[in-house]
Design a protein around this motif. Structure first.
Motif, PDB file in Angstrom:
ATOM      1  N   ASP A   1       0.813  -1.220   0.000  1.00 50.88           N
ATOM      2  CA  ASP A   1       0.000   0.000   0.000  1.00 50.88           C
ATOM      3  C   ASP A   1       0.846   1.269   0.000  1.00 50.88           C
ATOM      4  OD1 ASP A   1      -2.413   1.328  -0.089  1.00 50.88           O
ATOM      5  OD2 ASP A   1      -3.289   0.195   1.574  1.00 50.88           O
ATOM      6  N   THR A   2       0.148   2.408  -0.134  1.00 50.44           N
ATOM      7  CA  THR A   2       0.825   3.701  -0.259  1.00 50.44           C
ATOM      8  C   THR A   2       1.661   4.058   0.965  1.00 50.44           C
ATOM      9  OG1 THR A   2      -1.183   4.800   0.565  1.00 50.44           O
ATOM     10  CG2 THR A   2      -0.895   4.634  -1.830  1.00 50.44           C
ATOM     11  N   ASP A   3       1.279   3.537   2.127  1.00 48.35           N
ATOM     12  CA  ASP A   3       2.035   3.815   3.351  1.00 48.35           C
ATOM     13  C   ASP A   3       3.109   2.762   3.611  1.00 48.35           C
ATOM     14  OD1 ASP A   3       0.456   1.675   3.953  1.00 48.35           O
ATOM     15  OD2 ASP A   3      -0.430   2.534   5.773  1.00 48.35           O
ATOM     16  N   ASP A   4       3.385   1.933   2.579  1.00 48.67           N
ATOM     17  CA  ASP A   4       4.385   0.857   2.644  1.00 48.67           C
ATOM     18  C   ASP A   4       3.958  -0.312   3.525  1.00 48.67           C
ATOM     19  OD1 ASP A   4       6.158   1.957   0.848  1.00 48.67           O
ATOM     20  OD2 ASP A   4       7.303   3.024   2.386  1.00 48.67           O
ATOM     21  N   SER A   5       2.709  -0.338   3.922  1.00 48.99           N
ATOM     22  CA  SER A   5       2.218  -1.504   4.655  1.00 48.99           C
ATOM     23  C   SER A   5       1.933  -2.631   3.657  1.00 48.99           C
ATOM     24  CB  SER A   5       0.948  -1.162   5.436  1.00 48.99           C
ATOM     25  OG  SER A   5      -0.082  -0.738   4.563  1.00 48.99           O
ATOM     26  N   LEU A   6       2.134  -3.862   4.092  1.00 45.68           N
ATOM     27  CA  LEU A   6       1.912  -5.033   3.242  1.00 45.68           C
ATOM     28  C   LEU A   6       0.581  -5.669   3.626  1.00 45.68           C
ATOM     29  CD1 LEU A   6       2.977  -7.021   1.086  1.00 45.68           C
ATOM     30  CD2 LEU A   6       4.016  -8.325   2.968  1.00 45.68           C
ATOM     31  N   HIS A   7      -0.323  -5.740   2.658  1.00 43.90           N
ATOM     32  CA  HIS A   7      -1.638  -6.335   2.871  1.00 43.90           C
ATOM     33  C   HIS A   7      -1.803  -7.559   1.979  1.00 43.90           C
ATOM     34  CE1 HIS A   7      -3.790  -3.052   5.187  1.00 43.90           C
ATOM     35  NE2 HIS A   7      -2.603  -2.523   4.925  1.00 43.90           N
ATOM     36  N   ALA A   8      -2.825  -8.347   2.264  1.00 36.28           N
ATOM     37  CA  ALA A   8      -3.172  -9.481   1.406  1.00 36.28           C
ATOM     38  C   ALA A   8      -4.680  -9.681   1.439  1.00 36.28           C
ATOM     39  CB  ALA A   8      -2.464 -10.750   1.876  1.00 36.28           C
ATOM     40  N   HIS A   9      -5.252  -9.976   0.286  1.00 39.21           N
ATOM     41  CA  HIS A   9      -6.676 -10.293   0.180  1.00 39.21           C
ATOM     42  C   HIS A   9      -6.823 -11.800   0.421  1.00 39.21           C
ATOM     43  CE1 HIS A   9      -7.691  -6.307  -1.375  1.00 39.21           C
ATOM     44  NE2 HIS A   9      -6.607  -6.389  -2.120  1.00 39.21           N
ATOM     45  N   VAL A  10      -6.916 -12.167   1.678  1.00 40.29           N
ATOM     46  CA  VAL A  10      -6.839 -13.574   2.072  1.00 40.29           C
ATOM     47  C   VAL A  10      -8.209 -14.248   2.051  1.00 40.29           C
ATOM     48  CG1 VAL A  10      -4.871 -13.083   3.556  1.00 40.29           C
ATOM     49  CG2 VAL A  10      -7.181 -13.087   4.542  1.00 40.29           C
ATOM     50  N   ARG A  11      -8.181 -15.565   2.104  1.00 43.59           N
ATOM     51  CA  ARG A  11      -9.369 -16.359   2.411  1.00 43.59           C
ATOM     52  C   ARG A  11      -9.277 -16.698   3.891  1.00 43.59           C
ATOM     53  NH1 ARG A  11      -7.644 -16.624  -2.341  1.00 43.59           N
ATOM     54  NH2 ARG A  11      -8.942 -16.972  -4.187  1.00 43.59           N
ATOM     55  N   GLU A  12     -10.223 -16.176   4.660  1.00 46.09           N
ATOM     56  CA  GLU A  12     -10.203 -16.349   6.108  1.00 46.09           C
ATOM     57  C   GLU A  12     -11.113 -17.520   6.479  1.00 46.09           C
ATOM     58  OE1 GLU A  12     -10.653 -13.553  10.058  1.00 46.09           O
ATOM     59  OE2 GLU A  12     -12.045 -13.232   8.394  1.00 46.09           O
ATOM     60  N   VAL A  13     -10.506 -18.591   6.966  1.00 44.85           N
ATOM     61  CA  VAL A  13     -11.285 -19.759   7.357  1.00 44.85           C
ATOM     62  C   VAL A  13     -11.951 -19.479   8.705  1.00 44.85           C
ATOM     63  CG1 VAL A  13     -11.242 -22.234   7.817  1.00 44.85           C
ATOM     64  CG2 VAL A  13      -9.627 -21.242   6.175  1.00 44.85           C
ATOM     65  N   PRO A  14     -13.275 -19.675   8.823  1.00 44.89           N
ATOM     66  CA  PRO A  14     -13.958 -19.414  10.099  1.00 44.89           C
ATOM     67  C   PRO A  14     -13.334 -20.216  11.235  1.00 44.89           C
ATOM     68  CG  PRO A  14     -15.554 -19.833   8.355  1.00 44.89           C
ATOM     69  CD  PRO A  14     -14.214 -20.169   7.786  1.00 44.89           C
ATOM     70  N   LYS A  15     -13.276 -19.612  12.395  1.00 45.11           N
ATOM     71  CA  LYS A  15     -12.735 -20.331  13.553  1.00 45.11           C
ATOM     72  C   LYS A  15     -13.662 -21.470  13.944  1.00 45.11           C
ATOM     73  CE  LYS A  15      -9.719 -16.981  15.788  1.00 45.11           C
ATOM     74  NZ  LYS A  15      -9.368 -16.317  17.060  1.00 45.11           N
ATOM     75  N   GLY A  16     -13.097 -22.445  14.605  1.00 45.93           N
ATOM     76  CA  GLY A  16     -13.876 -23.603  15.018  1.00 45.93           C
ATOM     77  C   GLY A  16     -13.081 -24.869  14.793  1.00 45.93           C
ATOM     78  N   LYS A  17     -13.793 -25.999  14.751  1.00 45.95           N
ATOM     79  CA  LYS A  17     -13.129 -27.280  14.521  1.00 45.95           C
ATOM     80  C   LYS A  17     -13.881 -28.058  13.452  1.00 45.95           C
ATOM     81  CE  LYS A  17     -10.968 -27.936  19.048  1.00 45.95           C
ATOM     82  NZ  LYS A  17     -10.743 -28.905  20.172  1.00 45.95           N
ATOM     83  N   SER A  18     -13.155 -28.914  12.750  1.00 47.90           N
ATOM     84  CA  SER A  18     -13.743 -29.822  11.766  1.00 47.90           C
ATOM     85  C   SER A  18     -13.377 -31.241  12.167  1.00 47.90           C
ATOM     86  CB  SER A  18     -13.210 -29.527  10.355  1.00 47.90           C
ATOM     87  OG  SER A  18     -13.475 -28.189   9.985  1.00 47.90           O
ATOM     88  N   LYS A  19     -14.226 -32.199  11.830  1.00 49.87           N
ATOM     89  CA  LYS A  19     -13.985 -33.576  12.284  1.00 49.87           C
ATOM     90  C   LYS A  19     -12.714 -34.164  11.686  1.00 49.87           C
ATOM     91  CE  LYS A  19     -16.854 -35.840   8.768  1.00 49.87           C
ATOM     92  NZ  LYS A  19     -17.965 -36.822   8.539  1.00 49.87           N
ATOM     93  N   ASP A  20     -12.336 -33.706  10.496  1.00 49.42           N
ATOM     94  CA  ASP A  20     -11.095 -34.164   9.869  1.00 49.42           C
ATOM     95  C   ASP A  20     -10.672 -33.154   8.807  1.00 49.42           C
ATOM     96  OD1 ASP A  20     -12.719 -34.638   7.597  1.00 49.42           O
ATOM     97  OD2 ASP A  20     -13.061 -36.715   8.194  1.00 49.42           O
ATOM     98  N   HIS A  21      -9.531 -33.387   8.197  1.00 50.61           N
ATOM     99  CA  HIS A  21      -9.022 -32.418   7.221  1.00 50.61           C
ATOM    100  C   HIS A  21      -9.867 -32.386   5.957  1.00 50.61           C
ATOM    101  CE1 HIS A  21      -7.000 -36.198   6.034  1.00 50.61           C
ATOM    102  NE2 HIS A  21      -6.991 -35.699   4.821  1.00 50.61           N
ATOM    103  N   GLY A  22     -10.585 -33.466   5.678  1.00 44.38           N
ATOM    104  CA  GLY A  22     -11.484 -33.468   4.526  1.00 44.38           C
ATOM    105  C   GLY A  22     -12.628 -32.490   4.724  1.00 44.38           C
ATOM    106  N   ALA A  23     -13.206 -32.505   5.918  1.00 45.16           N
ATOM    107  CA  ALA A  23     -14.287 -31.570   6.232  1.00 45.16           C
ATOM    108  C   ALA A  23     -13.754 -30.137   6.247  1.00 45.16           C
ATOM    109  CB  ALA A  23     -14.901 -31.923   7.585  1.00 45.16           C
TER     110      ALA A  23
END
Length: 348
Positions: A44-66
């Protein structure tokens, strides 16, 4: 802890990928998980580094497939974040995948990884060292005693002389590339096609000619290294044997190779010990090495795969000690931030 995983693109991610398993393990522990791709960076213009990320909702899943289904669902939102707020950035992309079709993307993880380090983010593996490993020439910097005899050239005469020295039995592969792409085995049966093989590879750059190691008939052993040491839980090593598929010299799993359980012997441990100082000096946190006999054929420092398969075959979850190590580094950095640079922190 906030942890971001940098990958080539979301379309080429899969449920059993090592990145998925690591991201799932981090989220199970309550950490905030982000995914970043080459298209997502913003300086950005102020030299800060940003990223347009995919934010995974917090919580738990039964396995990595889920977890993977959630990652690909509408519940995972896009968000612009300041990278200075992220604790860890794991570079899990393969630059060689993008070098032809998206050359601008190939080294974006390294470039912006360096910028993230400047802003206090721990980047694994160390981006400065990764910049020297974008092609297989990096492999030549490891101790000679564990490397198969090799030349790198675009001169057909050099390759033919090398083949003659090794009784016509050599391996040819491109200097840049991964996953077994463009690999040829030369022997007396196909020696008449040597010119065509050389032309096919040299069209895109330099050719690696490597002596054929007889032990390769049994496939290779993929062994994970963590903080410069063989990754293990108790006496179970994060490793497997990859046998060649029918009529194919490549042992890479996605190229038709077959995975089998393997016992790690003193031979493999000796090889690992010989290359340990180099991995530590370069800040290589998580690495996959491919061993044949007492030689290493490749060192994957970008996105070593088969983590899930190793876990299944051993009945343990090797993602646990990996995330344990990341958490430990974050704690150390919080307490001793000024005492270690990123390269040292990566393997502490």
């Amino acid at each position: 802890m906030k942890i971001a995983f940098f990958v080539n693109d979301m379309e080429r991610e899969y449920p059993n990928f090592a990145t998925t398993v690591l991201a799932w393990q981090a989220r199970q522990r309550g950490h905030q998980v982000y995914y970043v791709t080459p298209e997502d960076w913003l300086l950005d213009t102020d030299d800060s580094l940003h990223a347009h990320v995919r934010e995974v909702p917090k919580g738990k899943s039964k396995d990595h497939g889920a977890f993977f289904k959630l990652l690909c669902s509408k519940e995972t939102k896009r968000k612009n974040i300041d990278m200075a707020d992220v604790d860890v950035l794991m570079l899990r992309n393969d630059p060689s995948t993008d070098v032809k079709d998206k050359p601008w993307a190939a080294e974006s993880g390294i470039l912006f990884g360096r910028e993230a380090v400047k802003r206090g983010v721990m980047v694994l593996n160390d981006p400065d060292s990764l910049s020297r490993a974008v092609n297989k020439l990096y492999f030549q910097s490891f101790p000679r005693q564990v490397r198969a005899e090799t030349i790198i050239t675009r001169n057909a005469k050099d390759i033919k002389e090398f083949a003659e020295k090794h009784d016509g039995h050599i391996i040819l592969k491109p200097l840049q590339g991964s996953g077994g792409s463009g690999v040829f085995k030369v022997d007396k049966k196909n020696a008449s096609n040597l010119n065509q093989m050389i032309e096919a590879i040299s069209r895109d750059g330099y050719v690696i000619a490597q002596e054929y190691v007889d032990a390769a008939k049994e496939g290779d052993i993929r062994l994970f290294m963590l903080n410069g040491q063989p990754l293990c839980i108790g006496k179970k090593y994060c490793a497997l044997r990859r046998r060649q598929g029918d009529d194919d010299i490549r042992s890479n799993i996605h190229a038709g190779g077959k995975a089998e359980a393997v016992e790690i012997s003193d031979t493999e441990l000796k090889v690992a010990e010989i290359i340990r100082p180099k991995l530590i000096a370069d800040g290589m946190f998580l690495v996959g090495i491919d061993i044949v006999g007492d030689k290493i054929l490749e060192v994957n420092v970008f996105s070593p795969g088969n983590l899930h398969s190793c876990s299944e075959m051993n009945g343990v979850d090797f993602s646990e000690p990996i995330i344990d190590a990341v958490e430990r580094k974050v704690r150390i950095k919080e307490e001793f931030a000024v005492d270690f640079d990123n390269r040292h922190m990566a393997v502490i």
